[in-house]
Design a protein around this motif. Structure first.
Motif, PDB file in Angstrom:
ATOM      1  N   ALA A   9      34.397  22.910  47.577  1.00 53.97           N
ATOM      2  CA  ALA A   9      33.719  23.429  46.387  1.00 53.97           C
ATOM      3  C   ALA A   9      34.537  24.637  45.924  1.00 53.97           C
ATOM      4  O   ALA A   9      35.238  25.268  46.713  1.00 53.97           O
ATOM      5  CB  ALA A   9      32.280  23.834  46.694  1.00 53.97           C
ATOM      6  N   SER A  10      34.462  24.934  44.628  1.00 49.54           N
ATOM      7  CA  SER A  10      35.288  26.020  44.104  1.00 49.54           C
ATOM      8  C   SER A  10      34.532  26.799  43.045  1.00 49.54           C
ATOM      9  O   SER A  10      33.528  26.334  42.494  1.00 49.54           O
ATOM     10  CB  SER A  10      36.591  25.464  43.511  1.00 49.54           C
ATOM     11  OG  SER A  10      36.323  24.613  42.407  1.00 49.54           O
ATOM     12  N   CYS A  11      35.034  28.005  42.786  1.00 49.58           N
ATOM     13  CA  CYS A  11      34.503  28.840  41.717  1.00 49.58           C
ATOM     14  C   CYS A  11      35.617  29.774  41.260  1.00 49.58           C
ATOM     15  O   CYS A  11      36.629  29.936  41.940  1.00 49.58           O
ATOM     16  CB  CYS A  11      33.271  29.630  42.168  1.00 49.58           C
ATOM     17  SG  CYS A  11      33.604  30.822  43.490  1.00 49.58           S
ATOM     18  N   LEU A  12      35.428  30.368  40.079  1.00 46.97           N
ATOM     19  CA  LEU A  12      36.444  31.228  39.494  1.00 46.97           C
ATOM     20  C   LEU A  12      35.942  32.659  39.401  1.00 46.97           C
ATOM     21  O   LEU A  12      34.800  32.905  39.020  1.00 46.97           O
ATOM     22  CB  LEU A  12      36.834  30.733  38.100  1.00 46.97           C
ATOM     23  CG  LEU A  12      37.495  29.347  38.027  1.00 46.97           C
ATOM     24  CD1 LEU A  12      37.754  28.975  36.581  1.00 46.97           C
ATOM     25  CD2 LEU A  12      38.781  29.319  38.827  1.00 46.97           C
ATOM     26  N   GLN A  13      36.813  33.577  39.740  1.00 51.71           N
ATOM     27  CA  GLN A  13      36.546  35.007  39.607  1.00 51.71           C
ATOM     28  C   GLN A  13      37.671  35.628  38.771  1.00 51.71           C
ATOM     29  O   GLN A  13      38.832  35.238  38.901  1.00 51.71           O
ATOM     30  CB  GLN A  13      36.499  35.671  40.988  1.00 51.71           C
ATOM     31  CG  GLN A  13      36.229  37.175  40.938  1.00 51.71           C
ATOM     32  CD  GLN A  13      36.380  37.826  42.309  1.00 51.71           C
ATOM     33  OE1 GLN A  13      36.955  37.262  43.222  1.00 51.71           O
ATOM     34  NE2 GLN A  13      35.853  39.026  42.449  1.00 51.71           N
ATOM     35  N   THR A  14      37.307  36.564  37.907  1.00 55.40           N
ATOM     36  CA  THR A  14      38.298  37.192  37.039  1.00 55.40           C
ATOM     37  C   THR A  14      38.417  38.673  37.367  1.00 55.40           C
ATOM     38  O   THR A  14      37.413  39.370  37.512  1.00 55.40           O
ATOM     39  CB  THR A  14      37.913  37.026  35.558  1.00 55.40           C
ATOM     40  OG1 THR A  14      37.825  35.634  35.258  1.00 55.40           O
ATOM     41  CG2 THR A  14      38.958  37.662  34.661  1.00 55.40           C
ATOM     42  N   VAL A  15      39.661  39.109  37.518  1.00 52.37           N
ATOM     43  CA  VAL A  15      39.964  40.532  37.691  1.00 52.37           C
ATOM     44  C   VAL A  15      40.665  41.001  36.420  1.00 52.37           C
ATOM     45  O   VAL A  15      41.753  40.519  36.087  1.00 52.37           O
ATOM     46  CB  VAL A  15      40.852  40.767  38.918  1.00 52.37           C
ATOM     47  CG1 VAL A  15      41.219  42.244  39.023  1.00 52.37           C
ATOM     48  CG2 VAL A  15      40.154  40.307  40.193  1.00 52.37           C
TER      49      VAL A  15
END
Length: 554
Positions: free
Chosen positions: A296-302
């Motif tokens: 499973a995956s998810c996106l995080q933004t810096v």
């Protein structure tokens, strides 16, 4: 002699013996007339002459017999077995030499399970008999038969679990002698872990005979893990001289029915998670993998920002007056991220000049000499090493401008600000606030119209007046007045009249005063602005300067 028919001569009153196989046997006394060449034979220990029984023998010894050892056999499909022929394996002996053998039950008789006594009998010619019992055991040695055996089973884990409850039907069993029971290990309905488990099915009959069959139950984990990304990060460039930021990342929150193997983050720029994050948005793709390879995956933004420097002009004050060819010192300051380096540039009415930057104090300076009288707008721009810029053209809340005059000609100069009263701005009479100005008006030698520049700004009304041409200039004592045309916010055709009092000249009253009236030539000369609305055009100004000065030069 051997057994058979013989012709002998007997005498009355005599006793006769017949020797067979070395044994003497007495057959009685013949009392009748002697018979010559009579024919006799032995039959069951009796002497037979001419087919007549002459007398009985005296043989009372039974024969000996030895039967085979006890034996057994497996039951057939009808759960029976045939009694063996024990006679064939028996041995018997008798003095008469003649023994008859028999058995009970007879050979070939079908008998059921268990131990059966079979008697082997021996009878000699005199009727003497012997027997020897043999135990014949019928055993159930045939295992039961399984029918409709289960096939291998493949299934998935139960929701939220790392196992599955699996049920299956047991096969039927048949047996030749009894009812067989069937059981499995593990039993149907058991909890099976992930992977492959072998199930053994066994049928057992009453005699303990067994038949086994095995199949497999494979439980696959196809349930994906769950993942919750850390919140997005917004950070200001925090590493001096790097144009980037050092970020401490949190790990995602994960869960799985069978356990997590790994959680890996990959940056969109290909750099390591611990590397500096550049200015802009960097995406991290977090992927979590469970023990079965499900993901499973998810996106995080810096997002790293590097705001431009916050720039201020600190001097000179708006509307300051300087003679031509006099060096004017300009100062400014800025605030920015620690560690950034900077360059700066000043612009004086479109003319650029590099600024001198002091990184320690975050200040900018410049010295500029104006060789032409006029009103000059001043702009300061500071650029950091990441390419971000900050710009201002304000000082003390007013447009930054300086007024440059020529002291060798009679003229008027002024610069500063006033408090614009209510009613001064015709389109919206309720607007009040500060208005700043700067002007120069003089006659050049040999000219018949004055020259110069006038700037007037009333920021609350978004009014920026700039002169384009002068018509005349009148200087009398402490009072100067001139007329001309110009634009508002760079457009239109507006007339204006400016009246100024130099308070420092005899008759000036000690206070500098200012009035400007602006009207729209393209709209029937409708008044746009007059800080002394309703007063005659020739009346002296009454609005005192809030800051700055007006100078009439002789």
């Amino acid at each position: 002699e051997t057994a058979g028919t013989f012709t002998i001569t007997l005498s009355t009153g005599q006793t006769y013996y017949i020797n067979t196989s070395g044994t003497s046997r007495f057959f009685g006394v013949i009392s009748s007339t002697p018979i010559e060449w009579a024919t006799f034979s032995f039959n069951n220990n009796y002497l037979v002459i001419d087919n007549f029984v002459i007398g009985s023998g005296c043989d009372s010894t039974p024969p000996t017999i030895s039967a085979p050892a006890d034996s057994s056999a497996s039951a057939d499909d009808s759960c029976r077995a045939a009694v063996p022929d024990y006679i064939a394996g028996s041995t018997a002996a008798d003095d008469s030499g003649s023994v008859t053998l028999s058995q009970s039950p007879a050979a070939g008789t079908l008998v059921g399970l268990g131990a059966h006594t079979v008697t082997v009998n021996a009878v000699d010619g005199s009727g003497n008999s012997s027997s020897d019992p043999v135990v014949f055991t019928v055993n159930d040695d045939t295992p039961p038969t399984l029918t409709a055996t289960p096939s291998n089973i493949v299934t998935n884990t139960d929701a939220g679990l790392c196992s599955a409850v699996v049920t299956f039907s047991l096969p039927a069993a048949t047996d030749n002698c009894s009812t067989a029971t069937v059981a499995s290990s593990p039993a149907s309905g058991s909890v099976f872990p992930t992977g492959t488990t072998t199930v053994s099915v066994t049928a057992i009959d009453a005699a303990g005979n067994t038949t086994s069959h095995s199949f497999t139950v494979t439980v696959n984990d196809q349930e994906n893990p769950t993942i919750a990304c850390p919140t997005n990060i917004n950070v200001v460039d925090n590493v001096p001289g790097s144009c980037g930021a050092s970020v401490i990342l949190e790990t995602p929150v994960t869960s799985d029915n069978c356990g997590i193997t790994s959680a890996v983050g990959t940056r969109s720029d290909g750099q390591a998670l611990t590397a500096l994050y550049p200015v802009g948005a960097t995406t991290i793709n977090w992927v979590v993998t469970d023990a079965s390879g499900n993901t499973a995956s998810c996106l995080q933004t810096v997002t790293v920002t590097n705001p431009g420097p916050a720039v201020s002009i600190t001097g000179p004050p708006s509307g300051s007056l300087y003679a031509v060819n006099t060096p004017v010192n300009f100062t400014g300051s800025f605030a920015d991220n620690a560690g950034d380096t900077h360059s700066a540039g000043w612009t004086f009415e479109g003319t650029p000049q590099a600024g001198i930057v002091n990184e320690a104090t975050h200040t900018v300076g410049a010295s500029h000499t104006f060789d032409t009288a006029g009103v000059y707008l001043v702009t300061l721009t500071v650029t950091d090493d990441c390419g971000q810029t900050g710009t201002t053209n304000q000082v003390g809340g007013f447009d930054a401008l300086v007024v440059i005059y020529d002291p060798d000609a009679g003229f008027v100069t002024g610069g500063g600000w006033i408090n614009s009263p209510a009613g001064a701005y015709a389109p919206n009479p309720s607007l009040v606030g500060k208005a700043n100005f700067g002007f120069v008006s003089k006659y050049k030698k040999g000219a018949n119209v004055p020259d110069g520049q006038t700037e007037f700004q009333f920021k609350v009304a978004n009014l920026n007046f700039h002169s384009t041409v002068y018509e005349w200039l009148v200087v009398a004592g402490a009072r100067a007045q001139y007329k001309g045309s110009g634009t508002i916010n760079g457009a239109g055709n507006y007339g204006f009249m400016l009246t100024a009092i130099d308070g420092q000249i005899n008759g000036g009253g000690g206070i500098d005063k200012f009035r400007i009236k602006i009207w729209d030539k393209n709209n029937s000369d409708a008044v746009v602005y007059d800080n002394q609305m309703g007063s005659g055009i020739d009346e002296n100004p009454t609005t005192a300067l809030g800051g700055g000065s007006i100078v009439i030069h002789k």
